[in-house]
Structures are given as C-alpha cells and as structure tokens.
Design a protein around this motif. Structure first.
Motif, PDB file in Angstrom:
ATOM      1  N   SER A 102       0.839  -1.192   0.000  1.00  0.00           N
ATOM      2  CA  SER A 102       0.000   0.000   0.000  1.00  0.00           C
ATOM      3  C   SER A 102       0.877   1.247   0.000  1.00  0.00           C
ATOM      4  CB  SER A 102      -0.894  -0.003   1.245  1.00  0.00           C
ATOM      5  OG  SER A 102      -1.527   1.236   1.386  1.00  0.00           O
ATOM      6  N   THR A 103       0.556   2.188  -0.866  1.00  0.00           N
ATOM      7  CA  THR A 103       1.297   3.442  -0.858  1.00  0.00           C
ATOM      8  C   THR A 103       0.558   4.492  -0.055  1.00  0.00           C
ATOM      9  OG1 THR A 103       0.243   4.074  -2.937  1.00  0.00           O
ATOM     10  CG2 THR A 103       2.410   3.024  -3.069  1.00  0.00           C
ATOM     11  N   SER A 104      -0.747   4.354   0.052  1.00  0.00           N
ATOM     12  CA  SER A 104      -1.526   5.380   0.736  1.00  0.00           C
ATOM     13  C   SER A 104      -1.406   5.303   2.247  1.00  0.00           C
ATOM     14  CB  SER A 104      -3.003   5.291   0.330  1.00  0.00           C
ATOM     15  OG  SER A 104      -3.524   4.026   0.688  1.00  0.00           O
ATOM     16  N   ARG A 105      -1.322   4.098   2.801  1.00  0.00           N
ATOM     17  CA  ARG A 105      -1.302   3.979   4.259  1.00  0.00           C
ATOM     18  C   ARG A 105       0.080   3.713   4.839  1.00  0.00           C
ATOM     19  NH1 ARG A 105      -6.072  -0.007   5.789  1.00  0.00           N
ATOM     20  NH2 ARG A 105      -5.166  -1.239   4.155  1.00  0.00           N
ATOM     21  N   ALA A 106       1.072   3.537   3.987  1.00  0.00           N
ATOM     22  CA  ALA A 106       2.399   3.176   4.483  1.00  0.00           C
ATOM     23  C   ALA A 106       2.963   4.256   5.401  1.00  0.00           C
ATOM     24  CB  ALA A 106       3.351   2.933   3.319  1.00  0.00           C
ATOM     25  N   GLY A 107       2.674   5.508   5.113  1.00  0.00           N
ATOM     26  CA  GLY A 107       3.219   6.594   5.922  1.00  0.00           C
ATOM     27  C   GLY A 107       2.330   7.003   7.074  1.00  0.00           C
ATOM     28  N   ASP A 108       1.153   6.417   7.194  1.00  0.00           N
ATOM     29  CA  ASP A 108       0.216   6.773   8.255  1.00  0.00           C
ATOM     30  C   ASP A 108       0.501   5.927   9.487  1.00  0.00           C
ATOM     31  OD1 ASP A 108      -1.884   7.383   9.909  1.00  0.00           O
ATOM     32  OD2 ASP A 108      -3.458   6.965   8.446  1.00  0.00           O
ATOM     33  N   ALA A 109       1.140   6.534  10.465  1.00  0.00           N
ATOM     34  CA  ALA A 109       1.538   5.800  11.674  1.00  0.00           C
ATOM     35  C   ALA A 109       0.341   5.319  12.477  1.00  0.00           C
ATOM     36  CB  ALA A 109       2.423   6.684  12.543  1.00  0.00           C
ATOM     37  N   PHE A 110      -0.838   5.907  12.254  1.00  0.00           N
ATOM     38  CA  PHE A 110      -2.013   5.545  13.040  1.00  0.00           C
ATOM     39  C   PHE A 110      -2.959   4.595  12.306  1.00  0.00           C
ATOM     40  CE2 PHE A 110      -0.608   9.704  14.541  1.00  0.00           C
ATOM     41  CZ  PHE A 110      -0.300   9.368  15.847  1.00  0.00           C
ATOM     42  N   ALA A 111      -2.613   4.195  11.094  1.00  0.00           N
ATOM     43  CA  ALA A 111      -3.455   3.279  10.329  1.00  0.00           C
ATOM     44  C   ALA A 111      -3.400   1.887  10.953  1.00  0.00           C
ATOM     45  CB  ALA A 111      -2.990   3.219   8.883  1.00  0.00           C
ATOM     46  N   ASP A 112      -4.534   1.166  10.876  1.00  0.00           N
ATOM     47  CA  ASP A 112      -4.605  -0.185  11.422  1.00  0.00           C
ATOM     48  C   ASP A 112      -3.871  -1.196  10.563  1.00  0.00           C
ATOM     49  OD1 ASP A 112      -6.066   0.508  13.635  1.00  0.00           O
ATOM     50  OD2 ASP A 112      -8.002   0.063  12.717  1.00  0.00           O
ATOM     51  N   ARG A 115       0.822  -2.008   6.206  1.00  0.00           N
ATOM     52  CA  ARG A 115       2.282  -2.024   6.298  1.00  0.00           C
ATOM     53  C   ARG A 115       2.870  -3.431   6.188  1.00  0.00           C
ATOM     54  NH1 ARG A 115       0.558   1.884   9.912  1.00  0.00           N
ATOM     55  NH2 ARG A 115       0.353   0.368  11.575  1.00  0.00           N
ATOM     56  N   GLY A 116       2.041  -4.454   6.054  1.00  0.00           N
ATOM     57  CA  GLY A 116       2.505  -5.832   6.086  1.00  0.00           C
ATOM     58  C   GLY A 116       3.536  -6.156   5.029  1.00  0.00           C
ATOM     59  N   LEU A 117       3.270  -5.808   3.763  1.00  0.00           N
ATOM     60  CA  LEU A 117       4.231  -6.119   2.715  1.00  0.00           C
ATOM     61  C   LEU A 117       5.466  -5.234   2.794  1.00  0.00           C
ATOM     62  CD1 LEU A 117       1.935  -6.950  -0.314  1.00  0.00           C
ATOM     63  CD2 LEU A 117       3.249  -8.513   1.123  1.00  0.00           C
TER      64      LEU A 117
END
Length: 150
Positions: A102-112, A115-117
């Motif tokens: 994911s490119t949209s949530r990779a930088g969001d430290a508060f996303a659930d 970041r897995g991949l």
C-alpha cells in the motif's frame, strides 16, 4: 577430480502444511513455522527464527484477509537450505488478486493496516508473487540468497 565431483552436496529441507483461511489458521501457520525451524535446529532465540516468524505472520494474515476464498484453505511452505542457513517462505491461496504494498497507508503511523508487505520487504532479501498450479497465487519471501527457487 572432475567438476562434478568438486561440487558440494546441498541439503535442503521442505515443510508444507495446509491451513484453514481463518485468523486461527494464520496464527497456527506462525506457530508451525517456529516449531519446524526448531526441528531444523534453529531455536526460538535465533534472529532467523524471528525473521521467519514475522514473514510467515504477515503473509498468512494477508492470505486470510485478502486472499480468502470461502471453503478454500491456504498453504504454507518453508524451504531451508542448510549450507547457507536461508529460508524461503511461501504462502499460497486461491484468490486471483495480486498483492501490492500500500502506498496510501504506508506513511500513516495511526493506520490499522497497510504495512505488512513493507515489513516483509524490509525483512526479506527478496520477495515476490508467483503463479501456482490451480487457481490463485503464491507469495514468497527469502531470508537470503538461495541457489534456486522451485
């Protein structure tokens, strides 16, 4: 001595297990991987064990969350090359969709999630997606260079 005689034998161990495409199956995949590594002489305190456990956890979670097809299992396959002490983790599911970080949530430290991949890419020497026999795909990650993937 011929060139063929000079080649060293390579010992490779393989573990394969089918698991239900559920959260419990994903958790069991990680536990089975750690247990199998122990059987191969890689204890739970070894950095390689931690790395493989994290990779298995992420790939199994993705198979259950994104690759689940009702009524179908996923498969965990570990290949351990003894000489180089590297492991290839493969998780196969029957969903045709291809995973991409994911490119949209990779930088969001508060996303659930999301970041897995990125974690797999950071831990593995290399990773990718391959075709498999039957429907779906195999997502794989290698802890270091191996001579050849199957």
């Amino acid at each position: 001595m011929t060139a063929q005689q000079a080649q060293q034998a390579v010992t490779v161990s393989v573990f394969t297990h089918r698991l239900p495409a559920t959260r419990r199956g994903a958790n069991l995949a990680r536990r089975l991987a750690v247990g199998q590594l122990g059987d191969w002489g890689i204890g739970p305190a070894a950095p390689l064990c931690d790395t493989v456990a994290l990779i298995v956890a992420e790939l199994a979670a993705n198979a259950v969350l994104h690759g689940r097809v009702p009524g179908r299992d996923f498969e965990l396959r570990l290949t351990y090359e003894h000489e180089s002490a590297h492991v290839c983790v493969e998780v196969s599911d029957t969903h045709p969709g291809r995973p991409e970080p994911s490119t949209s949530r990779a930088g969001d430290a508060f996303a659930d999630g999301g970041r897995g991949l990125h974690l797999v890419a950071a831990l593995a020497h290399r990773w990718g997606v391959s075709e498999r026999n039957g429907p779906g795909k195999t997502v794989w990650a290698q802890t270091g260079p191996m001579r050849e993937r199957r």
